[in-house]
Design a protein around this motif. Structure first.
Motif, PDB file in Angstrom:
ATOM      1  N   ILE A 293       5.011  39.125  46.893  1.00 41.60           N
ATOM      2  CA  ILE A 293       6.009  38.655  47.847  1.00 41.60           C
ATOM      3  C   ILE A 293       7.377  39.121  47.366  1.00 41.60           C
ATOM      4  O   ILE A 293       7.869  38.659  46.332  1.00 41.60           O
ATOM      5  N   GLY A 294       7.974  40.065  48.071  1.00 36.67           N
ATOM      6  CA  GLY A 294       9.259  40.606  47.673  1.00 36.67           C
ATOM      7  C   GLY A 294       9.156  41.498  46.443  1.00 36.67           C
ATOM      8  O   GLY A 294       8.067  41.740  45.909  1.00 36.67           O
ATOM      9  N   LYS A 295      10.304  41.964  45.984  1.00 35.26           N
ATOM     10  CA  LYS A 295      10.334  42.879  44.833  1.00 35.26           C
ATOM     11  C   LYS A 295      11.144  42.326  43.660  1.00 35.26           C
ATOM     12  O   LYS A 295      11.394  43.028  42.689  1.00 35.26           O
ATOM     13  N   THR A 296      11.524  41.067  43.739  1.00 35.48           N
ATOM     14  CA  THR A 296      12.333  40.466  42.675  1.00 35.48           C
ATOM     15  C   THR A 296      11.486  40.258  41.430  1.00 35.48           C
ATOM     16  O   THR A 296      10.373  39.724  41.514  1.00 35.48           O
ATOM     17  N   PRO A 297      11.968  40.658  40.257  1.00 35.39           N
ATOM     18  CA  PRO A 297      11.186  40.461  39.029  1.00 35.39           C
ATOM     19  C   PRO A 297      11.001  38.980  38.713  1.00 35.39           C
ATOM     20  O   PRO A 297      11.813  38.134  39.097  1.00 35.39           O
ATOM     21  N   GLN A 298       9.914  38.684  38.004  1.00 35.99           N
ATOM     22  CA  GLN A 298       9.592  37.305  37.640  1.00 35.99           C
ATOM     23  C   GLN A 298       9.118  37.235  36.194  1.00 35.99           C
ATOM     24  O   GLN A 298       8.550  38.195  35.677  1.00 35.99           O
ATOM     25  N   LYS A 299       9.325  36.086  35.579  1.00 34.77           N
ATOM     26  CA  LYS A 299       8.756  35.766  34.277  1.00 34.77           C
ATOM     27  C   LYS A 299       7.733  34.652  34.485  1.00 34.77           C
ATOM     28  O   LYS A 299       8.084  33.567  34.956  1.00 34.77           O
ATOM     29  N   LEU A 300       6.484  34.941  34.148  1.00 33.61           N
ATOM     30  CA  LEU A 300       5.391  33.999  34.409  1.00 33.61           C
ATOM     31  C   LEU A 300       4.750  33.541  33.111  1.00 33.61           C
ATOM     32  O   LEU A 300       4.746  34.272  32.115  1.00 33.61           O
ATOM     33  N   THR A 301       4.187  32.339  33.140  1.00 37.30           N
ATOM     34  CA  THR A 301       3.456  31.812  31.988  1.00 37.30           C
ATOM     35  C   THR A 301       2.122  31.246  32.448  1.00 37.30           C
ATOM     36  O   THR A 301       1.976  30.784  33.581  1.00 37.30           O
ATOM     37  N   PHE A 302       1.159  31.288  31.524  1.00 36.15           N
ATOM     38  CA  PHE A 302      -0.190  30.809  31.811  1.00 36.15           C
ATOM     39  C   PHE A 302      -0.741  30.123  30.577  1.00 36.15           C
ATOM     40  O   PHE A 302      -0.247  30.289  29.463  1.00 36.15           O
ATOM     41  N   VAL A 303      -1.809  29.357  30.779  1.00 32.10           N
ATOM     42  CA  VAL A 303      -2.543  28.789  29.646  1.00 32.10           C
ATOM     43  C   VAL A 303      -4.027  28.780  29.999  1.00 32.10           C
ATOM     44  O   VAL A 303      -4.417  28.379  31.102  1.00 32.10           O
ATOM     45  N   TYR A 304      -4.834  29.272  29.078  1.00 32.64           N
ATOM     46  CA  TYR A 304      -6.287  29.261  29.252  1.00 32.64           C
ATOM     47  C   TYR A 304      -6.774  27.826  29.098  1.00 32.64           C
ATOM     48  O   TYR A 304      -6.319  27.095  28.208  1.00 32.64           O
ATOM     49  N   VAL A 305      -7.692  27.431  29.921  1.00 31.34           N
ATOM     50  CA  VAL A 305      -8.068  26.017  30.005  1.00 31.34           C
ATOM     51  C   VAL A 305      -8.594  25.456  28.688  1.00 31.34           C
ATOM     52  O   VAL A 305      -8.369  24.279  28.365  1.00 31.34           O
ATOM     53  N   LYS A 306      -9.279  26.253  27.887  1.00 31.44           N
ATOM     54  CA  LYS A 306      -9.786  25.748  26.601  1.00 31.44           C
ATOM     55  C   LYS A 306      -8.642  25.460  25.628  1.00 31.44           C
ATOM     56  O   LYS A 306      -8.720  24.504  24.839  1.00 31.44           O
ATOM     57  N   ASP A 307      -7.594  26.264  25.682  1.00 29.60           N
ATOM     58  CA  ASP A 307      -6.422  25.970  24.862  1.00 29.60           C
ATOM     59  C   ASP A 307      -5.770  24.667  25.315  1.00 29.60           C
ATOM     60  O   ASP A 307      -5.333  23.853  24.484  1.00 29.60           O
ATOM     61  N   LEU A 308      -5.685  24.463  26.632  1.00 31.96           N
ATOM     62  CA  LEU A 308      -5.115  23.222  27.140  1.00 31.96           C
ATOM     63  C   LEU A 308      -5.928  22.016  26.683  1.00 31.96           C
ATOM     64  O   LEU A 308      -5.368  20.998  26.252  1.00 31.96           O
ATOM     65  N   ALA A 309      -7.253  22.127  26.749  1.00 26.08           N
ATOM     66  CA  ALA A 309      -8.116  21.020  26.322  1.00 26.08           C
ATOM     67  C   ALA A 309      -7.863  20.666  24.862  1.00 26.08           C
ATOM     68  O   ALA A 309      -7.796  19.478  24.498  1.00 26.08           O
ATOM     69  N   HIS A 310      -7.696  21.674  24.032  1.00 28.89           N
ATOM     70  CA  HIS A 310      -7.445  21.401  22.615  1.00 28.89           C
ATOM     71  C   HIS A 310      -6.048  20.828  22.394  1.00 28.89           C
ATOM     72  O   HIS A 310      -5.851  19.990  21.500  1.00 28.89           O
ATOM     73  N   ALA A 311      -5.072  21.232  23.189  1.00 28.37           N
ATOM     74  CA  ALA A 311      -3.735  20.648  23.093  1.00 28.37           C
ATOM     75  C   ALA A 311      -3.785  19.159  23.428  1.00 28.37           C
ATOM     76  O   ALA A 311      -3.140  18.332  22.760  1.00 28.37           O
ATOM     77  N   ILE A 312      -4.547  18.816  24.449  1.00 29.33           N
ATOM     78  CA  ILE A 312      -4.681  17.415  24.855  1.00 29.33           C
ATOM     79  C   ILE A 312      -5.329  16.590  23.745  1.00 29.33           C
ATOM     80  O   ILE A 312      -4.858  15.501  23.391  1.00 29.33           O
ATOM     81  N   LEU A 313      -6.405  17.108  23.175  1.00 30.56           N
ATOM     82  CA  LEU A 313      -7.073  16.380  22.096  1.00 30.56           C
ATOM     83  C   LEU A 313      -6.197  16.311  20.850  1.00 30.56           C
ATOM     84  O   LEU A 313      -6.195  15.294  20.143  1.00 30.56           O
ATOM     85  N   ASN A 314      -5.451  17.379  20.579  1.00 30.23           N
ATOM     86  CA  ASN A 314      -4.543  17.339  19.436  1.00 30.23           C
ATOM     87  C   ASN A 314      -3.486  16.256  19.604  1.00 30.23           C
ATOM     88  O   ASN A 314      -3.071  15.621  18.628  1.00 30.23           O
ATOM     89  N   ALA A 315      -3.035  16.045  20.845  1.00 31.03           N
ATOM     90  CA  ALA A 315      -2.087  14.961  21.092  1.00 31.03           C
ATOM     91  C   ALA A 315      -2.731  13.619  20.769  1.00 31.03           C
ATOM     92  O   ALA A 315      -2.078  12.710  20.246  1.00 31.03           O
TER      93      ALA A 315
END
Length: 330
Positions: free
Chosen positions: A193-215
């Motif tokens: 959509i359009g030509k404006t540059p973007q900075k994007l971030t993602f997280v793989y679900v297994k990393d998220l699961a471990h972040a939650i358990l680490n909390a």
């Protein structure tokens, strides 16, 4: 004796991976689901299914005190709705009943972890500093606004054993929203959509699961908040580049005018006005899809809860695409 963890939203995308990670961590896993939920894919990781009424705080307290949970993770949420009130009722109202019950109950609680979203903070300008936990709330969708209200509601428990996790865009096996993009790419179309540059971030679900358990395991004291990504920032073309690498597909890249897509989104919103379904594309959704930057600083999570993401976008997408192919999604 194994410590008990209660996970809400256990039959969902993140919930599936979270109950698996909790079982692997040696916990006794109790999954809070609806009685109509399909639990066939998670039952091998779950010791007990429970069916709390999130409209009834006292009933929740009864369950918590009966089972004596050490950890409670609230991953259940509504991401889209026909009207904003429904999002608030679920994402704020139900969360309030659960949180109040948790902190009023006589249980050996070590941590209550609430899964919020980076959507609560919202994107920043392309040349702005990366998002930190101290950024002001500037959500651009109804879902993001509902998460802001939920986080503010939890402020009354700021002195309690509370952690708030704000993941960026989550992907991985079983995910269905970004999967729509993969289906489009698989058909050979690399659309923007359009030509404006973007900075994007993602997280793989297994990393998220471990972040939650680490909390759960490492956090201490009063309320803590963590933004979660894989630690990298990507341009808007990176996902397609990686997809092409692992699919050997020829992709036709093109850019659609923003005004055209906005018009289509309005038409789709009107077309679904009297339907129980929600369109994939609607005007407010464009605020997220075309946001300049979701760049994020995750140093606090690394310091406090020992978060160490194992998957960058290349490694995570390779596994995700293989899963989609193995399960005939692509």
């Amino acid at each position: 004796m194994r410590k008990k963890i209660l996970i809400t939203g256990a039959s969902g995308f993140v919930g599936y991976h979270l109950v698996q990670a909790a079982r692997e961590a040696g916990l006794e896993v109790h999954a809070a689901v609806r009685k109509t939920s399909d639990v066939s894919e998670i039952k091998s990781f779950v010791d007990q299914f429970v069916y709390p009424d999130f409209k009834d705080k006292d009933a929740i307290k009864g369950l918590l005190e009966q089972e004596q949970y050490t950890y409670v993770v609230h991953a259940a949420a509504m991401t889209r709705a026909k009207n904003e009130k429904d999002l608030v009722d679920v994402n704020v109202g139900y969360s309030q009943h659960l949180a109040d019950a948790v902190f009023e109950s006589k249980i050996p609680l070590e941590r209550f972890v609430f899964i919020s979203s980076l959507a609560a903070i919202g994107p920043v300008a392309y040349d702005a500093d990366p998002i930190t936990e101290q950024n002001e709330y500037r959500p651009v969708t109804a879902y993001g606004r509902s998460k802001v209200l939920a986080e503010r509601m939890l402020d009354k428990h700021a002195d309690s054993k509370l952690s708030i996790i704000r993941p960026t865009a989550v992907y991985g096996p079983k995910e269905k929203d970004l999967f729509i993009l993969f289906k489009t790419l698989n058909a050979g179309f690399d659309a923007y959509i359009g030509k404006t540059p973007q900075k994007l971030t993602f997280v793989y679900v297994k990393d998220l699961a471990h972040a939650i358990l680490n909390a759960c395991f490492f956090d201490a004291g009063g309320k803590k908040v963590y933004n979660i990504t894989d630690g990298f920032v990507y341009d808007r073309y990176e996902m397609a580049t990686i997809f092409k690498k692992y699919s050997a597909k020829s992709l036709f890249r093109f850019h659609l005018p923003f005004t055209l897509v906005k018009g289509v989104a309005r038409v789709m919103e009107l077309a679904y006005k009297n339907s129980n379904s929600i369109p994939v594309l609607y005007p407010e959704r464009l605020n997220e899809l075309t946001a300049p930057s979701w760049a994020c600083d995750i140093s606090l999570s690394k310091e406090n809860i020992q978060y160490r993401p194992n998957y960058d976008l290349d490694a995570g997408l390779k596994l995700t695409l293989q899963w989609y192919r193995d399960h005939k999604w692509l």
